[in-house]
Design a protein around this motif. Structure first.
Motif, PDB file in Angstrom:
ATOM      1  N   PRO A   1      12.054   6.073  45.540  1.00  0.00           N
ATOM      2  CA  PRO A   1      11.726   5.969  46.806  1.00  0.00           C
ATOM      3  C   PRO A   1      12.217   5.179  48.017  1.00  0.00           C
ATOM      4  O   PRO A   1      12.405   5.287  49.432  1.00  0.00           O
ATOM      5  N   ALA A   2      11.438   4.224  47.057  1.00  0.00           N
ATOM      6  CA  ALA A   2      12.522   2.632  48.210  1.00  0.00           C
ATOM      7  C   ALA A   2      13.995   2.894  47.888  1.00  0.00           C
ATOM      8  O   ALA A   2      14.047   2.483  49.140  1.00  0.00           O
ATOM      9  N   ARG A   3      14.261   3.236  47.250  1.00  0.00           N
ATOM     10  CA  ARG A   3      16.479   4.563  47.646  1.00  0.00           C
ATOM     11  C   ARG A   3      16.000   4.395  48.923  1.00  0.00           C
ATOM     12  O   ARG A   3      17.259   4.470  49.545  1.00  0.00           O
ATOM     13  N   ALA A   4      15.522   5.655  48.412  1.00  0.00           N
ATOM     14  CA  ALA A   4      15.780   6.817  49.457  1.00  0.00           C
ATOM     15  C   ALA A   4      15.471   5.707  51.288  1.00  0.00           C
ATOM     16  O   ALA A   4      16.142   6.382  52.369  1.00  0.00           O
ATOM     17  N   ARG A   5      13.984   5.289  50.871  1.00  0.00           N
ATOM     18  CA  ARG A   5      13.829   5.446  52.149  1.00  0.00           C
ATOM     19  C   ARG A   5      15.444   4.325  52.305  1.00  0.00           C
ATOM     20  O   ARG A   5      15.266   3.777  54.017  1.00  0.00           O
ATOM     21  N   ARG A   6      15.485   3.601  52.151  1.00  0.00           N
ATOM     22  CA  ARG A   6      16.838   2.151  52.065  1.00  0.00           C
ATOM     23  C   ARG A   6      17.491   2.903  53.231  1.00  0.00           C
ATOM     24  O   ARG A   6      18.405   2.979  54.342  1.00  0.00           O
ATOM     25  N   LEU A   7      18.523   4.570  52.314  1.00  0.00           N
ATOM     26  CA  LEU A   7      18.932   5.325  52.924  1.00  0.00           C
ATOM     27  C   LEU A   7      18.683   5.851  54.838  1.00  0.00           C
ATOM     28  O   LEU A   7      19.597   6.152  55.176  1.00  0.00           O
TER      29      LEU A   7
ATOM     30  N   GLU B   1      27.080  10.328  46.884  1.00  0.00           N
ATOM     31  CA  GLU B   1      26.639   9.739  45.532  1.00  0.00           C
ATOM     32  C   GLU B   1      25.158  10.071  45.010  1.00  0.00           C
ATOM     33  O   GLU B   1      25.459   9.455  43.808  1.00  0.00           O
ATOM     34  N   LEU B   2      24.154   9.321  46.135  1.00  0.00           N
ATOM     35  CA  LEU B   2      23.214   9.155  45.394  1.00  0.00           C
ATOM     36  C   LEU B   2      22.641  10.405  44.757  1.00  0.00           C
ATOM     37  O   LEU B   2      22.308  10.566  43.950  1.00  0.00           O
TER      38      LEU B   2
ATOM     39  N   ALA C   1      24.547  12.695  44.867  1.00  0.00           N
ATOM     40  CA  ALA C   1      25.417  14.011  43.831  1.00  0.00           C
ATOM     41  C   ALA C   1      24.231  13.610  41.861  1.00  0.00           C
ATOM     42  O   ALA C   1      24.605  13.637  41.393  1.00  0.00           O
ATOM     43  N   GLU C   2      23.776  12.348  42.295  1.00  0.00           N
ATOM     44  CA  GLU C   2      23.949  11.463  40.807  1.00  0.00           C
ATOM     45  C   GLU C   2      22.229  12.291  40.106  1.00  0.00           C
ATOM     46  O   GLU C   2      22.062  12.632  39.247  1.00  0.00           O
ATOM     47  N   ASP C   3      21.491  11.830  41.308  1.00  0.00           N
ATOM     48  CA  ASP C   3      19.880  12.767  41.073  1.00  0.00           C
ATOM     49  C   ASP C   3      19.755  13.594  42.586  1.00  0.00           C
ATOM     50  O   ASP C   3      19.365  12.435  43.409  1.00  0.00           O
ATOM     51  N   PRO C   4      18.971  14.462  42.613  1.00  0.00           N
ATOM     52  CA  PRO C   4      19.021  15.381  43.485  1.00  0.00           C
ATOM     53  C   PRO C   4      17.306  15.264  44.297  1.00  0.00           C
ATOM     54  O   PRO C   4      17.806  15.101  45.301  1.00  0.00           O
ATOM     55  N   ARG C   5      16.487  14.264  42.867  1.00  0.00           N
ATOM     56  CA  ARG C   5      15.627  14.079  43.235  1.00  0.00           C
ATOM     57  C   ARG C   5      15.860  12.988  44.196  1.00  0.00           C
ATOM     58  O   ARG C   5      13.933  12.179  44.060  1.00  0.00           O
ATOM     59  N   LEU C   6      16.254  12.112  44.489  1.00  0.00           N
ATOM     60  CA  LEU C   6      16.121  11.160  44.688  1.00  0.00           C
ATOM     61  C   LEU C   6      15.103  10.156  45.443  1.00  0.00           C
ATOM     62  O   LEU C   6      14.674   9.418  45.422  1.00  0.00           O
ATOM     63  N   HIS C   7      14.778  10.918  46.330  1.00  0.00           N
ATOM     64  CA  HIS C   7      13.555  11.101  47.261  1.00  0.00           C
ATOM     65  C   HIS C   7      12.346  10.538  46.704  1.00  0.00           C
ATOM     66  O   HIS C   7      11.516   9.642  47.705  1.00  0.00           O
ATOM     67  N   HIS C   8      12.347  11.445  45.422  1.00  0.00           N
ATOM     68  CA  HIS C   8      11.450  11.702  45.083  1.00  0.00           C
ATOM     69  C   HIS C   8      11.000  10.662  43.988  1.00  0.00           C
ATOM     70  O   HIS C   8      10.220   9.669  43.002  1.00  0.00           O
TER      71      HIS C   8
END
Length: 126
Positions: free
Chosen positions: A53-59, A40-41, A43-50
């Protein structure tokens, strides 16, 4: 512990990425739920990790704590705003030396999606 999320290497040994009251809530989450949330994350933003990064690190932290031995994840979304079902997730356990090498490449600015894909996932080789 190093963790590769798409083409970003996170150090999960640093302080826990979530407040302690959230960590207790996370303990009850299944891997399937974390997988669905990741899709889901991305799908919303394919560049979430960039982009976040705080949310991507939690994932990444959640994946690492729900799937023993997994230290790399790829969430390939065809476009921003797509259906979560269209996101292609992959997981693997990489040797620590590979993760350290990828982190060194990232620090030099030489790690991008194509380099990570070629080194880990082999999707571009086909």
């Amino acid at each position: 512990m190093l963790f590769l999320l798409n083409d970003v290497v996170f150090d999960l040994d640093e302080a826990c990425p979530a407040p302690s009251h959230d960590v207790r809530r996370f303990e009850t989450l299944s891997f399937d739920y974390v997988l669905e949330m990741g899709c889901e994350l991305f799908a919303e933003d394919p560049r979430l990790h960039h982009d976040d990064p705080a949310r991507a690190r939690r994932l990444a932290w959640l994946i690492a704590h729900r799937a023993a031995g997994v230290n790399a994840a790829l969430f390939a979304a065809p476009e921003a705003g797509c259906l979560p079902e269209l996101v292609e997730p992959r997981f693997c356990a990489l040797p620590e030396t590979v993760l350290r090498h990828l982190r060194q490449r990232a620090r030099r600015g030489a790690l991008d999606a194509a380099a990570a894909d070629k080194t880990v996932w082999g999707r571009l080789a086909a």
